[in-house]
Design an enzyme around this catalytic site. Structure first.
Site, PDB file in Angstrom:
ATOM      1  CE  LYS A  13      -1.890   2.889   2.801  1.00 13.07           C
ATOM      2  NZ  LYS A  13      -1.858   4.094   1.940  1.00 13.07           N
ATOM      3  CD  GLU A  73      12.503   4.420   8.143  1.00 12.98           C
ATOM      4  OE1 GLU A  73      12.552   5.456   8.847  1.00 12.98           O
ATOM      5  OE2 GLU A  73      12.446   4.415   6.907  1.00 12.98           O
ATOM      6  N   GLY A 103       6.627   5.819   7.879  1.00 15.09           N
ATOM      7  CA  GLY A 103       5.808   7.032   7.905  1.00 15.09           C
ATOM      8  C   GLY A 103       5.945   7.741   9.232  1.00 15.09           C
ATOM      9  CB  SER A 104       3.839  10.305  10.850  1.00 20.50           C
ATOM     10  OG  SER A 104       2.612   9.607  10.972  1.00 20.50           O
ATOM     11  N   GLY A 119      21.082  10.253   3.597  1.00 23.93           N
ATOM     12  CA  GLY A 119      21.830   9.632   2.505  1.00 23.93           C
ATOM     13  C   GLY A 119      22.537   8.352   2.885  1.00 23.93           C
ATOM     14  CB  ALA A 120      21.638   5.590   5.186  1.00 20.88           C
ATOM     15  CD  GLU A 158       9.678  13.344  11.106  1.00 23.60           C
ATOM     16  OE1 GLU A 158       8.565  12.806  11.283  1.00 23.60           O
ATOM     17  OE2 GLU A 158      10.611  12.795  10.507  1.00 23.60           O
ATOM     18  CB  CYS A 211      12.538   9.490   8.008  1.00 22.18           C
ATOM     19  SG  CYS A 211      13.440   8.263   7.110  1.00 22.18           S
ATOM     20  CB  THR A 212      17.817  10.587   7.119  1.00 22.07           C
ATOM     21  OG1 THR A 212      17.557  10.837   5.735  1.00 22.07           O
ATOM     22  CG2 THR A 212      17.688   9.108   7.396  1.00 22.07           C
TER      23      THR A 212
END
Ligand code: UN1
Length: 510
Positions: free
Chosen positions: A185, A263, A241-242, A459-460, A397, A297-298
């Protein structure tokens, strides 16, 4: 290249514009979601919302496909993922452009996302020959003990708009080599990216005469996601997501004792120490803060700067921000594209007003851009504010390019500030001092899932396990041994002796 060209190349015709289900053999759809580009506000196309009945069809198809897929040896499953990597190499340009156009990130980052998919395909291919279990010495004579890994079944993937293709592939490619089938989804804000990925993967399945249910799509908002989180047939729900969303998903899946992999939000900081190389600081911090318009998220949201160089860093940042070009992300001259939609612009404006209410001073002012090229209403100015770590808005955030400057005097204080937020995803220190670097990485250092030295927070690479602690949810995706989350472990003890000795020396004679 014209906008329409890359859509055509991906098989997404723009006449009328088209409507897709994702699962080609599904019929009888009713409602649809329209996808408007944040770049120019144009309608790109629509996807149909999955009904409850269609969801049941999708799950039935996935269950059927699992029975075939799980019997294919893992290296053969790897071969299918290898072929997908080849297809992605072929379509990197148009798919990267679609990501850029539908999501709004720069073309460089759009291509980068597809590269991240290709990288995870390569990783998964190698992994398909390395799903190792351990063997151990039994305490009983004539016994052998080992553990092996089996697939879980159906893996549900809920992904966010900000990485509309890569994050799905981190999950799906690993799950596939593990022998699972996937139901995806995607975010309702970027539905066409998921249709394009699905089309490309279905090509590979068709060419290999494999069932389409190995990769399924369901479309819609949280209500469609809820079909999966409540469904005991979905063994694992991996959600990005959040934190707000993750708390609901985590609770719902836990209620049925299912597995979830979360995550979620980050509130990532860079500590800038007196020995830091200013050139590295600027590239790391500015890309970290404004890349993807602050919607990773980073994303770097806080800079924790030593008092001795606070003013210098502040000045250098203001100069760097003055060079930023904001505009059409498909134009390679621009650094920063739009936010995803007007709702995101509202959140950005709200955060700015909260910073002002708390007494924050803006070093670089924010604002919404207007005029030619900015008609979609989604373009905003990246901004920088001097703030305090304990302000509610700093603890939160905000998915936008707002960077907070914080001051410190001792390294212990800097680490305490870094850790002093509810989230725990990514963190970094800029230093040439070995003691400081090691302290930051030690058990008393950063409490995040990712801790870098002389690299920004974003940028992992795919090779490491990706995820974070505290309100980030604790899950790990992508590289290292993250694959274990997608499999079930079985411990096997085999008795090849002629007696039945019991463990722990228990005597039980009949
Ligand atoms: C995300 O924002 O959800 O490390 C993922 C990074 C990217 C992935 C971000 N490789 O910034």
């Amino acid at each position: 290249m014209q906008v329409k060209d890359f859509l055509k190349k991906l098989g997404l015709k723009t006449k009328n514009p088209g409507t897709w289900t994702g699962q080609e053999s599904l019929t009888g759809s009713v409602r649809s979601i329209q996808s408007h580009s944040p770049v120019d506000g144009e309608l790109i196309g629509s996807v149909t919302v999955t009904t409850r009945e269609q969801y049941e069809q999708v799950i039935a198809r996935a269950q059927e496909a699992f029975l075939v897929w799980r019997n294919l040896p893992a290296p053969k499953r790897g071969e299918i993922v290898r072929q997908y990597g080849e297809v992605l190499r072929q379509y990197k340009d148009p798919l990267g452009r679609l990501v850029s156009y539908e999501m709004g990130k720069s073309l460089q980052e759009g291509w980068g996302e597809v590269q991240e998919m290709i990288d995870i395909c390569d990783f998964a291919v190698g992994l398909s020959r390395q799903l190792y279990g351990l063997s151990m010495h039994s305490e009983r004579p004539g016994h052998r003990m080992y553990e092996q890994w089996h697939p879980l079944g159906i893996v549900g993937i809920i992904s966010a708009f900000n990485f509309p293709v890569a994050v799905w592939s981190w999950n799906a490619c690993i799950a596939w080599v593990c022998g699972d089938v996937c139901v995806w989804k995607a975010s309702e804000k970027t539905p066409l990216c998921s249709i394009a990925c699905q089309h490309l993967f279905q090509k590979v399945l068709k060419a290999n005469d494999l069932p389409e249910g190995i990769s399924c799509i369901i479309n819609g908002d949280y209500r469609v996601g809820e079909y999966m989180t409540k469904d005991t047939r979905v063994a694992l729900v991996s959600a990005t997501g959040s934190t707000r969303m993750g708390k609901i998903v985590g609770k719902t899946v836990a209620e049925r004792l299912g597995r979830s992999l979360l995550e979620l939000g980050g509130n990532n900081a860079i500590i800038i120490t007196p020995s830091a190389d200013l050139k590295i600081v600027l590239t790391g911090a500015v890309f970290g803060a404004v890349g993807t318009a602050g919607q990773r998220c980073t994303t770097t949201r806080r800079l924790i700067i030593h008092e001795s160089l606070y003013n210098d860093v502040k000045k250098a940042l203001a100069q760097a921000y003055a060079q930023l070009r904001i505009g059409d992300p498909l134009d390679p001259n621009n650094h920063v594209g739009p936010l995803i939609d007007k709702g995101a612009v509202e959140n950005y404006l709200h955060a700015i007003s909260e910073v002002k209410k708390a007494g924050g001073k803006f070093v670089v002012e924010g604002g919404v851009l207007e005029g030619p090229g900015y008609e979609s209403g989604c373009y905003v100015k990246p901004c920088i504010a001097e703030a305090q770590n304990d302000w509610a808005i700093v603890q939160h955030e905000t998915f936008a390019p707002i960077l907070y400057l914080l001051k410190y005097s001792t390294i212990e204080e800097a680490i305490a500030i870094q850790n002093g937020v509810p989230q725990g995803l990514s963190s970094a220190i800029m230093t040439n001092n070995l003691r400081e670097a090691e302290r930051f990485l030690s058990v008393a250092g950063s409490d995040c899932g990712i801790a870098n030295v002389n690299i920004g927070t974003s940028g992992a690479e795919i090779g490491g396990a990706f995820g974070g602690e505290k309100e980030t949810g604790g899950g790990r995706e992508s590289g290292s041994d993250s694959w274990k989350a997608y499999m079930r472990r079985q411990t096997n003890t085999i008795n090849y002796s002629e007696t039945v000795p019991l463990a722990q020396g228990i005597k039980f004679d009949l």
